[in-house]
Design a protein around this motif. Structure first.
Motif: not given
Length: 633
Positions: A427-436
């Protein structure tokens, strides 16, 4: 007296200001590249292959730049398939629109051209570029990048007599399309590289080599070699007969200077070493042999070039310089741990690059990513991350993120960043990274070969290497005082590597295996670092020449103007909105119609019991209205 002093001081200050502006001014570098297939270049006589060239060159032309220079690369795609170019290790500060991977850019279609515009912002060092999609890197299309220091920044070693770019990598006997076809259709593809090339040339002394690589040097001088592993599969060990190497830089970080007999370079990595020509006038072997492969000196998988002293009259003689045991992983990891940041050297700025360390950072996220796990899905071999294989959508993720809030194109934060799924999915998956925030990534290698991982958009601190299972208690073994900052890290067989990344660069960033087969077959994901502030100083808006694809298509052009004659001159009309501005207005307008797309993905997100389920997702799409006064008309 005071007046004279003030006048003199004023003139001196003006001179300093002029000097500072002169030496720090960023330049605009304009490149015109024609990317094409060449069937006349044969580095190996017996291999009649299609090689991807840039302006007829293999490897491609050098990008020779200075910190903060602006690159304008107008790329003409003369291939018979779509093309993207990526810039391995260039961080694209606040500007992932120019990153050149499928998640950030729509491809350049055959017969078309597109201009990348990006800045070498706050970087120095040795890097390279290459085509990022369709397995094209296996056919060439790569070339070196240098980012030099500004004059106001001291380099931590004397200026070398000259610099040489050395691009070394494995090479397939089959054409890249043949290898790609096997990967696309088989559950057990049997393709492996059969040669090692040095700057696109076969090994010296091999009867099938057309022209071996050779560098001419003067006695008693010091030279800088910028070495990159541009291959697809094998790590290699590099050495020069009877010559020591002084390691000084890796992927934009000046290192503590250590003297080496040989250097391990893993897929996607770059290094700078200084070599002093302090031997008798002669020709000397330069050798790169693969790691984790049993080879002899006559193997085609040993790249051989020549260091030629200008007053030498003899060819290299005797045996090749002996390297370390290619299976001695303990020796390799010991060398890796010895590569540390130079805390006193300046880099892109006048202040020392290592004035900040990671001994007291607070981690906001940890990803544990298991690579090298294969799975057969739809009767075809795939590689996975935590048992999830990435599916490349028709719509670039960054475009979908900006225009559709990602709806219908990718799933956000459904990916398991801490554990392996019980069943493999695609599947097409994206993980969030916490800005700063500070992200810890632990790469875990479940295979018997060396893997390497790369993160676009950032340099990360390589804090630890180890074997076996990783646990949080192993953080006590990390080097948090002077870990080197780079963008590609190797992961040893049945081992782990840990890095820290400070996520201060908003955008959509690719996190991938640098092993081309693994990457092509799904061992990647995307990291979305989001800053809700629309201030373009925080993240650049889409470029004016934005390409469209998939679910986001270009708005129709505005109708031709039909001005009425006026008896008197009138002021010029305001400038019409660009295509990008029109798109933004459209996306804020009415939504009409529906569309659907198919994803092989768990129906309720990921869980330990997820299985491969085909889900049809229907979503509202943007249909541009044609009403008066509407920018979309």
């Amino acid at each position: 007296m005071m007046g004279n002093f003030s006048d003199g001081a004023c003139k001196f200050l003006k001179f300093l200001l002029l000097f500072f502006v002169t030496v720090t001014k960023a330049e605009d570098i304009f490149l015109e590249w024609h990317v094409a297939v060449d069937t006349t270049i044969n580095p190996i006589v017996s291999l009649n292959q299609s090689i991807i060239t840039i302006n007829g060159m293999f490897p491609g032309p050098l990008i020779n730049s200075t910190t903060n220079d602006n690159i304008h690369a107008n790329v003409f795609n003369n291939l018979d398939e779509p093309l993207l170019m990526t810039w391995n290790g260039i961080q694209q500060r606040l500007n992932s629109w120019q990153d050149g991977v499928s998640g950030t850019n729509c491809p350049i279609q055959p017969g078309k051209n597109w201009t990348y515009v990006f800045q070498m912002k706050d970087q120095i060092g040795s890097f390279f570029y290459f085509p990022s999609t369709n397995f094209q890197k296996a056919a060439g299309g790569f070339g070196p990048i240098r980012v030099n220091n500004r004059i106001v920044v001291n380099v931590p070693f004397p200026k070398p007599e000259d610099e040489f770019d050395l691009l070394i990598g494995d090479w397939f006997q089959e054409s890249y399309k043949e290898v790609r076809s096997q990967l696309n259709s088989s559950s057990h593809p049997r393709t492996s590289p059969t040669w090692m090339l040095m700057n696109g040339k076969g090994p010296f002394g091999n009867p099938l080599t057309v022209f071996p690589e050779s560098f001419t040097v003067s006695p008693g001088k010091t030279y800088r070699f910028r070495i990159s592993n541009v291959g697809t599969t094998w790590s290699f060990n590099f050495r020069i007969k009877n010559h020591k190497m002084l390691l000084v830089e890796t992927e934009g970080s000046y290192t503590k200077q250590i003297t080496l007999d040989s250097l391990d370079v893993h897929v996607g990595q770059s290094y700078s070493v200084l070599v002093t020509t302090d031997q008798d006038a002669a020709d000397y072997y330069m050798v790169a042999s693969p790691k984790m492969i049993a080879v002899n000196n006559q193997s085609t998988l040993v790249a051989i070039g020549v260091l030629h002293y200008e007053n030498s009259t003899t060819h290299p003689i005797g045996p090749l310089p002996k390297g370390p045991d290619p299976f001695d992983i303990n020796l390799s990891i010991s060398q890796a741990r010895s590569i540390r940041w130079n805390l006193t050297a300046g880099a892109a700025r006048p202040n020392p690059q290592g004035t900040f360390n990671v001994s007291n950072v607070t981690l906001s996220q940890t990803f544990r990513l298991h690579g090298g796990i294969s799975a057969v899905l739809d009767d075809v071999l795939h590689y996975t991350v935590n048992n999830v294989s990435y599916r490349t959508p028709d719509t670039a993720l960054k475009l979908a993120d900006y225009a559709l809030n990602g709806s219908g194109v990718y799933f956000l934060d459904s990916f398991p960043v801490q554990h392996i799924l019980r069943l493999a999915v695609k599947g097409t998956f994206v993980a969030s990274g916490n800005h700063k925030g500070w992200l810890e990534i632990v790469f875990i290698n479940n295979q018997q070969a060396i893997d390497s991982w790369h993160l676009d958009g950032f340099g990360f601190y390589t804090v630890g290497y180890g074997f076996g299972n990783w646990t949080p208690e192993l953080r006590s073994t990390y080097n948090v005082y002077d870990p080197v900052v780079r963008s590609t890290v190797q992961v040893y067989p049945q081992g782990w590597s840990a890095v820290y990344a400070f996520l201060d660069n908003p955008g959509m960033w690719n996190l991938r295996s640098q092993n081309l087969k693994h990457w092509y077959l799904g061992q990647e994901l995307y990291l979305r670092v989001y800053d809700p502030d629309p201030n373009p100083a925080k993240e650049r808006p889409p470029p004016e020449n934005l390409l469209f694809c998939g679910a986001v298509q270009a708005p129709p052009p505005p109708p031709p103007a039909n001005p009425q004659p006026a008896p008197n001159p009138i002021p010029p009309a305001p400038k019409k909105a660009s295509a990008t501005t029109s798109l933004i207005e459209c996306l804020r307008a009415k939504t009409l119609g529906t569309w659907s797309s198919h994803f092989e993905f768990p129906a309720s997100g990921f869980s330990e019991s997820s299985s491969e389920v085909k889900v049809t997702i229907s979503s509202w799409a943007i249909v541009l209205s044609n009403t008066p006064h509407d920018h979309c008309s």
